[in-house]
Design a protein around this motif. Sequence first.
Motif, short mmCIF file in Angstrom:
data_model
loop_
_atom_site.label_atom_id
_atom_site.label_comp_id
_atom_site.label_asym_id
_atom_site.label_seq_id
_atom_site.Cartn_x
_atom_site.Cartn_y
_atom_site.Cartn_z
N ILE A 1 0.85 -1.19 0.00
CA ILE A 1 0.00 0.00 0.00
C ILE A 1 0.88 1.24 0.00
CG2 ILE A 1 -1.70 1.32 1.31
CD1 ILE A 1 -2.71 -1.38 2.42
N LEU A 2 0.65 2.10 -0.97
CA LEU A 2 1.39 3.36 -1.08
C LEU A 2 0.65 4.48 -0.36
CD1 LEU A 2 3.90 4.68 -2.40
CD2 LEU A 2 2.45 5.16 -4.40
N LEU A 3 -0.60 4.67 -0.72
CA LEU A 3 -1.45 5.71 -0.12
C LEU A 3 -2.60 5.04 0.62
CD1 LEU A 3 -2.21 8.81 0.06
CD2 LEU A 3 -3.70 8.36 -1.90
N ASP A 4 -2.82 5.48 1.85
CA ASP A 4 -3.90 4.93 2.67
C ASP A 4 -4.72 6.09 3.25
OD1 ASP A 4 -5.52 3.19 4.05
OD2 ASP A 4 -4.10 2.84 5.67
N VAL A 5 -5.97 6.18 2.84
CA VAL A 5 -6.88 7.24 3.29
C VAL A 5 -7.95 6.59 4.14
CG1 VAL A 5 -8.47 9.05 2.55
CG2 VAL A 5 -6.44 8.53 1.17
N GLU A 6 -8.11 7.12 5.37
CA GLU A 6 -9.03 6.49 6.31
C GLU A 6 -10.00 7.51 6.89
OE1 GLU A 6 -8.85 4.07 10.60
OE2 GLU A 6 -7.02 4.88 9.69
N ALA A 7 -11.29 7.28 6.64
CA ALA A 7 -12.38 8.07 7.24
C ALA A 7 -12.15 9.57 7.10
CB ALA A 7 -12.56 7.70 8.71
N LEU A 8 -11.68 9.99 5.92
CA LEU A 8 -11.30 11.39 5.74
C LEU A 8 -12.53 12.29 5.64
CD1 LEU A 8 -8.43 12.65 5.52
CD2 LEU A 8 -8.92 13.01 3.12
N GLN A 9 -12.43 13.45 6.29
CA GLN A 9 -13.48 14.48 6.23
C GLN A 9 -12.83 15.80 5.83
OE1 GLN A 9 -16.15 14.55 9.72
NE2 GLN A 9 -15.07 12.71 10.42
N VAL A 10 -13.46 16.48 4.87
CA VAL A 10 -12.89 17.73 4.35
C VAL A 10 -14.00 18.75 4.20
CG1 VAL A 10 -11.42 18.77 2.58
CG2 VAL A 10 -11.27 16.31 3.01
N ALA A 11 -13.69 20.00 4.55
CA ALA A 11 -14.68 21.07 4.45
C ALA A 11 -14.05 22.33 3.88
CB ALA A 11 -15.27 21.36 5.82
N TYR A 12 -14.89 23.17 3.29
CA TYR A 12 -14.52 24.53 2.92
C TYR A 12 -15.18 25.45 3.96
CZ TYR A 12 -13.19 22.70 -1.67
OH TYR A 12 -12.61 22.00 -2.70
N GLY A 13 -14.42 25.85 4.95
CA GLY A 13 -15.01 26.64 6.03
C GLY A 13 -16.06 25.83 6.76
N ASP A 14 -17.30 26.36 6.80
CA ASP A 14 -18.39 25.67 7.49
C ASP A 14 -19.11 24.66 6.61
OD1 ASP A 14 -17.90 27.16 9.79
OD2 ASP A 14 -19.28 28.77 9.19
N GLY B 1 -2.47 18.29 0.05
CA GLY B 1 -2.18 19.30 1.06
C GLY B 1 -2.79 20.65 0.81
N LEU B 2 -3.57 20.81 -0.24
CA LEU B 2 -4.18 22.10 -0.54
C LEU B 2 -5.34 22.41 0.40
CD1 LEU B 2 -4.14 21.90 -4.44
CD2 LEU B 2 -2.59 23.19 -2.96
N LEU B 3 -5.96 21.37 0.95
CA LEU B 3 -6.99 21.52 1.97
C LEU B 3 -6.60 20.66 3.17
CD1 LEU B 3 -10.27 21.20 -0.16
CD2 LEU B 3 -9.36 23.29 0.87
N HIS B 4 -6.85 21.16 4.36
CA HIS B 4 -6.56 20.41 5.57
C HIS B 4 -7.81 19.67 6.04
CE1 HIS B 4 -2.82 22.99 6.82
NE2 HIS B 4 -2.66 22.33 5.69
N PRO B 5 -7.73 18.36 6.19
CA PRO B 5 -8.90 17.59 6.65
C PRO B 5 -9.35 18.02 8.04
CG PRO B 5 -7.19 16.15 5.76
CD PRO B 5 -6.58 17.50 5.91
N ILE B 6 -10.63 17.83 8.32
CA ILE B 6 -11.17 18.08 9.65
C ILE B 6 -11.36 16.78 10.42
CG2 ILE B 6 -12.26 20.25 8.99
CD1 ILE B 6 -14.92 18.75 8.80
#
Length: 239
Positions: free
Chosen positions: A4-17, A53-58
């Motif tokens: 496995i190279l990239l592993d994404v787990e339960a990721l949440q991302v928002a633009y502000g609110d 890295g352009l958006l930081h996950p919440i």
Amino acid sequence: MSTILLDVEALQVAYGDIQVVWSADLQVREGTTTALIGSNGAGKSTLLRALSGLLHPIGGHIRMSGRDLTGASPQNFVEQGIAHVPEGRRLFTGLSVHDNLMLGAYRRKDGKQAIRADIEKMYALFPRLAERRNQDATTMSGGEQQMCAIARGLMASPRLLLIDELSLGLAPAVVDQLVLTLQQVRAAGTSLLVVEQDVGIALEMADHVYIMDQGRTVRHGPAETIAADPSILSAYIGT
């Protein structure tokens, strides 16, 4: 089976609110092409922005070869081997093809000789760019601009290349050529994660496919399994 190279787990991302990605789980294995499909507004491009890295996950985690990159800067993502080809190409206006490619290598530390060698590899991979190396990159055709954007991403010497909407606005013959070229890229050792609105193209080029719906990855499997499922074909291709 490859690691496995990239592993994404339960990721949440928002633009502000405004939360766009509610729960994304995804893996990319070394030496493979993974496709991410789904309807417009499903959160695919937002997810890719978080994976560079352009958006930081919440919430959730992003790991590259086991290293946690959640909330890291775009520079850290590049240094760990992830490069992003954004939707719409985003080439630098007023700069030549050659200068755009050189900017792709701005974080490299392996010396001018290695960078010059890779520039020539890009020109061999995309002969049209060699013919236009001194031309303003943004004055080329859409297909040529996409070639330049992909080559610029590869100039970072990534282990994983993220490509957002490979075929958008391009003629079928150009897309076919890009798919063939990306097969060469993968064979040379760069893994691919491709967001693609054209599900037929995604299924053609991918080893593994994830489906995203309303901010969540809802299903995944080998491309041939996804392609054989009539409910998926009906939902995303209309057959």
